[in-house]
Scaffold this motif. Structure first.
Motif, PDB file in Angstrom:
ATOM      1  N   TRP A 123       0.864  -1.188   0.000  1.00  0.00           N
ATOM      2  CA  TRP A 123       0.000   0.000   0.000  1.00  0.00           C
ATOM      3  C   TRP A 123       0.892   1.226   0.000  1.00  0.00           C
ATOM      4  O   TRP A 123       1.817   1.320   0.796  1.00  0.00           O
ATOM      5  N   ARG A 166     -10.912  11.973   7.194  1.00  0.00           N
ATOM      6  CA  ARG A 166     -10.741  12.202   5.755  1.00  0.00           C
ATOM      7  C   ARG A 166      -9.960  13.475   5.435  1.00  0.00           C
ATOM      8  O   ARG A 166      -9.185  13.509   4.476  1.00  0.00           O
ATOM      9  N   ARG A 207      -2.949   8.716   4.886  1.00  0.00           N
ATOM     10  CA  ARG A 207      -3.447   7.991   3.723  1.00  0.00           C
ATOM     11  C   ARG A 207      -3.446   8.883   2.475  1.00  0.00           C
ATOM     12  O   ARG A 207      -3.596  10.099   2.574  1.00  0.00           O
ATOM     13  N   GLY A 213      -8.460  10.123  -1.451  1.00  0.00           N
ATOM     14  CA  GLY A 213      -9.429   9.225  -2.076  1.00  0.00           C
ATOM     15  C   GLY A 213      -9.249   7.758  -1.736  1.00  0.00           C
ATOM     16  O   GLY A 213      -9.701   6.890  -2.492  1.00  0.00           O
ATOM     17  N   THR A 214      -8.623   7.463  -0.616  1.00  0.00           N
ATOM     18  CA  THR A 214      -8.387   6.075  -0.223  1.00  0.00           C
ATOM     19  C   THR A 214      -9.687   5.279  -0.166  1.00  0.00           C
ATOM     20  O   THR A 214     -10.680   5.730   0.399  1.00  0.00           O
ATOM     21  N   ASP A 215      -9.675   4.083  -0.765  1.00  0.00           N
ATOM     22  CA  ASP A 215     -10.804   3.163  -0.686  1.00  0.00           C
ATOM     23  C   ASP A 215     -10.829   2.517   0.696  1.00  0.00           C
ATOM     24  O   ASP A 215      -9.827   1.929   1.133  1.00  0.00           O
ATOM     25  N   MET A 216     -11.954   2.621   1.391  1.00  0.00           N
ATOM     26  CA  MET A 216     -12.034   2.164   2.777  1.00  0.00           C
ATOM     27  C   MET A 216     -11.840   0.656   2.902  1.00  0.00           C
ATOM     28  O   MET A 216     -11.139   0.178   3.805  1.00  0.00           O
ATOM     29  N   ASN A 217     -12.450  -0.115   2.017  1.00  0.00           N
ATOM     30  CA  ASN A 217     -12.344  -1.565   2.119  1.00  0.00           C
ATOM     31  C   ASN A 217     -10.916  -2.052   1.848  1.00  0.00           C
ATOM     32  O   ASN A 217     -10.395  -2.916   2.546  1.00  0.00           O
ATOM     33  N   LYS A 218     -10.289  -1.468   0.824  1.00  0.00           N
ATOM     34  CA  LYS A 218      -8.914  -1.867   0.501  1.00  0.00           C
ATOM     35  C   LYS A 218      -7.957  -1.497   1.632  1.00  0.00           C
ATOM     36  O   LYS A 218      -7.070  -2.283   1.994  1.00  0.00           O
ATOM     37  N   TYR A 219      -8.133  -0.308   2.183  1.00  0.00           N
ATOM     38  CA  TYR A 219      -7.235   0.097   3.267  1.00  0.00           C
ATOM     39  C   TYR A 219      -7.464  -0.749   4.510  1.00  0.00           C
ATOM     40  O   TYR A 219      -6.521  -1.093   5.222  1.00  0.00           O
ATOM     41  N   LYS A 261     -13.847   9.011   8.936  1.00  0.00           N
ATOM     42  CA  LYS A 261     -13.578   8.025   7.896  1.00  0.00           C
ATOM     43  C   LYS A 261     -12.649   6.934   8.421  1.00  0.00           C
ATOM     44  O   LYS A 261     -12.824   5.759   8.104  1.00  0.00           O
ATOM     45  N   ARG A 317     -14.584  -1.756   9.427  1.00  0.00           N
ATOM     46  CA  ARG A 317     -14.340  -2.767   8.406  1.00  0.00           C
ATOM     47  C   ARG A 317     -13.219  -3.718   8.816  1.00  0.00           C
ATOM     48  O   ARG A 317     -13.303  -4.922   8.555  1.00  0.00           O
TER      49      ARG A 317
END
Length: 216
Positions: free
Chosen positions: A4, A41, A79, A82-88, A116, A123
């Protein structure tokens, strides 16, 4: 954080402050508390000390210093925008598993997130499914709503601000047929809306540290 892209923290900590890591340190001590902090965020978009016209200064460095003040090893990275929450969240799951592989007991690992970052923490809890790992959710549940397909696991502390119009109680998320191992919630009343968590105010820092270090 494995696989990442990281933006390293570029602020200076006071000389007496503990070191804050951007990833799991090479050397770990099983007796220490390891706290992964996931910021809001606005840090993605505006850097480590941004100012919001509604809520004021978000002093990310000061929050990290406060979270490390009782000896926890704090891990936190800025981060990308625009970080994707699920991927992070998947990357944070890898960090937790890395700590466990290095001998840190799951009960000594805390994932804390604000706004965020709190959504990412929920998650991580849902994906990880380790009952002893602990989670601190700070203004993490928008309007008290329940995100689809998120099921909290582990030991949970939720903290929200009474005046906040963006986030409320996480009880609906915890009160499902599949429930976390434990759930505690605290409502604070600072009158600072979402910005209550922009600074290390004792109203939330003290109960969080008491819970993290087992004194509450």
């Amino acid at each position: 954080m494995k696989a990442w892209p990281l933006i390293l923290l570029t602020f200076f900590m006071p000389a007496h402050a503990s070191v804050v890591y951007t990833d799991v340190p090479e050397s770990t001590e099983p007796t220490k508390i390891y706290l992964i902090y996931l910021h809001g965020r606005i840090i993605e978009n505006s850097g480590p000390r941004p100012t919001d016209i509604r809520y004021g200064l978000y002093d990310y460095p000061a929050v990290l210093e406060a979270l490390s003040s009782r000896g926890a090893v704090v891990i936190s990275a800025q981060r990308p925008r625009g970080t994707d929450m699920n991927k992070y969240a998947g990357a944070v799951v890898s960090q937790v598993e890395d700590l466990i592989d290095r001998g840190v007991p799951p009960g000594n690992i805390v994932v804390a997130g604000f706004s965020k970052g709190g959504g990412i923490a929920t998650r991580v809890s849902s994906f990880l499914r380790r009952p002893q790992v602990r989670f601190v959710l700070l203004a993490a549940c928008p309007g008290g709503s329940t995100p689809p397909n998120i099921r909290l696991t582990g030991r949970i502390l939720s903290v929200y601000e009474a005046s906040d119009t963006l986030a409320g109680s996480c009880m609906p998320l915890a009160d499902q047929p599949e429930q976390p191992r434990s759930f505690k919630e605290i409502k604070i009343s600072t009158g600072k809306w979402h910005g209550a968590f922009y600074m290390p105010l004792p109203a939330w820092v003290d109960p969080v540290l008491n819970w993290v270090h087992g004194g509450d």
